[in-house]
Scaffold this motif. Structure first.
Motif, PDB file in Angstrom:
ATOM      1  N   TYR A   2      -5.134   3.079   0.256  1.00  0.00           N
ATOM      2  CA  TYR A   2      -5.554   2.158  -0.747  1.00  0.00           C
ATOM      3  C   TYR A   2      -6.008   3.074  -2.019  1.00  0.00           C
ATOM      4  N   SER A  35       0.727  -1.399  -0.026  1.00  0.00           N
ATOM      5  CA  SER A  35       0.005  -0.166   0.138  1.00  0.00           C
ATOM      6  C   SER A  35       0.760   1.092  -0.023  1.00  0.00           C
ATOM      7  N   GLU A  44      -5.886  -5.652  -6.673  1.00  0.00           N
ATOM      8  CA  GLU A  44      -6.223  -4.335  -5.675  1.00  0.00           C
ATOM      9  C   GLU A  44      -7.386  -4.727  -4.949  1.00  0.00           C
ATOM     10  N   ARG A  45      -7.759  -3.932  -3.906  1.00  0.00           N
ATOM     11  CA  ARG A  45      -8.758  -4.300  -3.068  1.00  0.00           C
ATOM     12  C   ARG A  45     -10.031  -4.507  -3.600  1.00  0.00           C
ATOM     13  N   GLU A  83      -3.121  -5.561  -2.693  1.00  0.00           N
ATOM     14  CA  GLU A  83      -3.025  -4.258  -2.194  1.00  0.00           C
ATOM     15  C   GLU A  83      -3.570  -4.489  -0.725  1.00  0.00           C
ATOM     16  N   GLY A  84      -2.984  -4.072   0.118  1.00  0.00           N
ATOM     17  CA  GLY A  84      -3.226  -4.417   1.639  1.00  0.00           C
ATOM     18  C   GLY A  84      -2.053  -4.089   2.456  1.00  0.00           C
ATOM     19  N   TYR A  92      -7.909  -8.715   4.253  1.00  0.00           N
ATOM     20  CA  TYR A  92      -7.810  -8.608   2.716  1.00  0.00           C
ATOM     21  C   TYR A  92      -9.413  -8.746   2.324  1.00  0.00           C
TER      22      TYR A  92
END
Length: 186
Positions: A51, A45, A87-88, A126-127, A133
């Motif tokens: 994010y 991140s 990605e999230r 992403e985290g 997550y």
């Protein structure tokens, strides 16, 4: 459940079809005749704990503006990449062909072998270590793992902390290994 055949197709050049491709310059060739036997799961991140946005893309393409955040001054000259970022939101981005050596593992060691970049594929989520997550990230990760294990002789799926335990903590305690349908970590 998302499956490999539903969304991902990997061509012989090591690119997943029909996903976003952002080419990173931070890669080179694998040593001759090196089999891809390892998947390494990371988290990222930028800035830490934030994010969304294009900062990961900027970092992996060497175009991160250090004036935007003080943390960026610390990393502005680092040349790194990963093969994939999830990605999230579940969006999957590819930065380096799976048949090339991305610069994601650094000094590393697994099962008696050093230099994990030589024989691994790096997947960034992403985290951060201590934030859960998303379910869609796990779904996309499982589908990607399924495709990669069909295309390459993958034997292990590990965290960055497993191959560089003195330097790295990711994907961290918030990563649910029990949600990985293939290669459950013991």
């Amino acid at each position: 459940m998302i499956s490999c055949s539903d969304i991902f197709k990997i061509n012989k050049q090591g690119f997943v079809k029909d996903i976003k491709l952002v080419k990173s310059p931070n890669f080179d060739n694998r040593p001759n005749e090196t089999e891809i036997t390892l998947l390494v799961i990371h988290n990222i991140s930028l800035p830490p704990g934030i994010y969304g946005g294009k900062f990961i893309e900027n970092f992996f393409t060497n175009s991160l503006d250090p004036t935007i955040d003080p943390f960026f001054y610390k990393i502005k000259d680092i040349k790194v990449s990963a093969h994939f970022v999830i990605e999230r939101t579940g969006s999957l981005i590819q930065y380096v062909s799976a048949v090339k050596r991305a610069w994601h593992a650094g000094e590393s060691f697994w099962n008696g072998r050093s230099d994990c970049n030589d024989y691994s594929i790096g997947i960034e989520l992403e985290g951060s270590d201590n934030i859960e997550y998303t379910d869609i990230q796990y779904a996309k990760l499982n589908a990607l793992i399924e495709c990669l294990t069909e295309a390459y002789p993958i034997k292990d799926v590990v965290g960055h902390s497993d191959i560089a335990p003195k330097r790295k903590t990711d994907p961290g305690p918030s990563f649910r290994w029990d949600k990985i349908k293939l290669f459950k970590k013991t």
